[in-house]
Enzyme design. Structure first.
Site, PDB file in Angstrom:
ATOM      1  N   HIS A   1     129.597 133.183  41.412  1.00 42.94           N
ATOM      2  CA  HIS A   1     130.753 133.730  40.667  1.00 42.94           C
ATOM      3  C   HIS A   1     131.557 132.589  39.810  1.00 42.94           C
ATOM      4  O   HIS A   1     132.742 132.833  39.684  1.00 42.94           O
ATOM      5  CB  HIS A   1     131.334 134.391  41.571  1.00 42.94           C
TER       6      HIS A   1
ATOM      7  N   GLY B   1     119.193 140.756  44.349  1.00 45.44           N
ATOM      8  CA  GLY B   1     120.146 139.700  44.413  1.00 45.44           C
ATOM      9  C   GLY B   1     119.512 138.504  44.131  1.00 45.44           C
ATOM     10  O   GLY B   1     120.052 137.303  44.305  1.00 45.44           O
TER      11      GLY B   1
ATOM     12  N   SER C   1     115.695 139.817  39.844  1.00 41.68           N
ATOM     13  CA  SER C   1     114.643 140.505  39.120  1.00 41.68           C
ATOM     14  C   SER C   1     114.609 141.119  37.827  1.00 41.68           C
ATOM     15  O   SER C   1     113.766 140.726  36.862  1.00 41.68           O
ATOM     16  CB  SER C   1     114.371 142.016  40.091  1.00 41.68           C
TER      17      SER C   1
ATOM     18  N   ASP D   1     121.205 132.972  35.652  1.00 37.37           N
ATOM     19  CA  ASP D   1     119.932 133.355  36.189  1.00 37.37           C
ATOM     20  C   ASP D   1     118.744 133.240  34.973  1.00 37.37           C
ATOM     21  O   ASP D   1     117.895 132.574  35.332  1.00 37.37           O
ATOM     22  CB  ASP D   1     120.039 134.953  36.306  1.00 37.37           C
TER      23      ASP D   1
END
Length: 407
Positions: free
Chosen positions: A42, A133, A136, A181
């Site tokens: 975060h 998490g 994907s 990500d």
């Protein structure tokens, strides 16, 4: 224990493609990894540094051009065929399910000047747990963007693959995600983690010398219903903390890049001692705790990178534990399932550190576990989790992997 090896049968996948599309002649195959974030949670949307690694769980794509302008999607894990036209202007529609992620990529590619002279057909398969998490959705976006780029010769760089994925999330999916990500999935190198400065996109590959340990992914198997709404809420709370600090215009002690809070571009521009000196400008205690997590987590990333470079896995394990405590107490994004997994894992002698990874409120945690004790570790944690929560968790050991690639 779930099998942690890459299970992929090329002939079987092409045979499935033939069942959908008549033949597999000319089909190109690609794979896109899932990821874990070792530490740095975060803070990607707060200008911080993160420390992710791609792992050997993959989403697979078979793609082939068509003679007409049809675009056809099929997925072996999800029922239903989706058909579109290469010439249409794509828009988000709830009924399009996972196809929205693909159409979002096509929409951004078109905005960037990429043309589609013909249609194409796609088959997708995966051994990445959905909504677990370990990203994907970003594996889907970046794998598809890379496959389309290769299919049509767009020659898009890996960095731009990541940026296209993020832009699609922002503009098409309406999720204001950070870049972590997509970046690690597009750019990862085997046997390394990547420390990424989310403010500048400067990155460094750090060898993952595991020295007899493995990362074990622990899936709560809880659907993350709160994750999106709480994600946006936490982001707004961090923006409020930064605004209050900037408005206070307080002098900062030496040690960071800025000398006054009015000049701060983001919360992660603060060092922990600087934050302690000026935190009184944040009057709301909840907002204060959110900011404290962000600043201290950014420092834990720097310490974790140093620990890995020094081969000090014990220090890394302690930082993982501190990270989970901060996410639980200051950022409040864990929940009983993730706390149960992390606590049960940290209680095992074979584990030197565990924490949640990803957005929280379900999804996954990771644990750093002795390689020769993985099975007994999983058995013990599973029993504790099932007794407390009422259903099993999912587990698999993993290894660091390359980013998006041709199969």
């Amino acid at each position: 224990m779930e099998n942690n090896s890459e299970i992929f049968d090329r002939a079987e996948f092409l045979s499935a493609f033939e069942k959908f599309y008549g033949s597999s002649d000319g089909a190109l195959l690609f794979r896109s990894p899932a990821r874990i974030n070792i530490i740095g949670e975060h803070i990607d949307y707060n200008g911080g540094k993160v420390f992710p690694a791609a792992i050997d769980r993959y989403m697979y794509f078979a793609v082939r051009k068509r003679a007409d302008t049809k675009i056809i999607y099929n997925d072996l894990q999800f029922e239903g065929t989706f058909e579109f036209d290469a010439g249409e202007n794509f828009s988000y529609k709830k009924e399009n399910s996972y196809a929205n992620y693909l159409n979002g990529i096509l929409s951004i590619l078109k905005k960037r000047g990429c043309g589609f002279p013909c249609g194409f057909e796609v088959l997708i398969s995966s051994n990445v747990p959905p909504a677990g998490g370990i990203s994907s959705s970003s594996a889907l976006e970046c794998g598809f963007a890379y496959a389309v780029s290769e299919l049509f010769g767009f020659d898009i760089s890996r960095k731009d693959i990541a940026l296209i994925g993020q832009q699609s999330e922002h503009e098409f999916m309406n999720v204001q995600c950070g870049i972590m990500d997509q970046f690690i999935i597009a750019t990862a190198k085997k046997d390394t983690a990547e420390v990424l400065d989310c403010a500048t996109l400067e990155c460094e590959y750090v060898p993952l010398k595991m020295d007899g340990y493995k990362f074990v992914v622990m899936n709560t198997k809880k659907k993350r219903q709160l994750a999106d709404s709480k994600y946006n809420e936490r982001r707004a709370e961090c923006e409020s903390a930064l605004a209050q600090l900037k408005a206070a215009a307080l002098p900062l002690p030496a040690g960071g890049a800025f000398s006054n809070t009015r000049d701060l571009p983001n919360l992660c521009a603060l060092t922990a001692p600087q934050f302690e000196a000026v935190k009184g400008a944040i009057k709301d205690q909840t907002i204060l705790r959110r900011a404290r997590h962000v600043v201290t987590e950014n420092e834990r990333v720097l310490k974790s990178v140093a620990a890995l470079k020094a081969g000090d896995l014990a220090a890394l394990g302690e930082l993982l534990r501190q990270s989970h405590a901060s996410l639980r107490d200051d950022y409040e994004v864990t929940g009983i399932e993730l706390d149960t997994l992390a606590d049960a894992a940290n209680a095992q002698k074979s584990c030197i550190g565990a924490r949640m990874t990803g957005a929280g409120f379900g999804g996954c945690a990771i644990a750093l576990v002795r390689a020769d004790k993985v099975d007994s570790f999983i058995d013990s944690v599973q029993k504790t989790y099932t007794a407390a929560i009422g259903h099993d968790a999912g587990f698999f050991a993993c290894a660091p992997s390359d980013g998006v690639a041709v199969v």
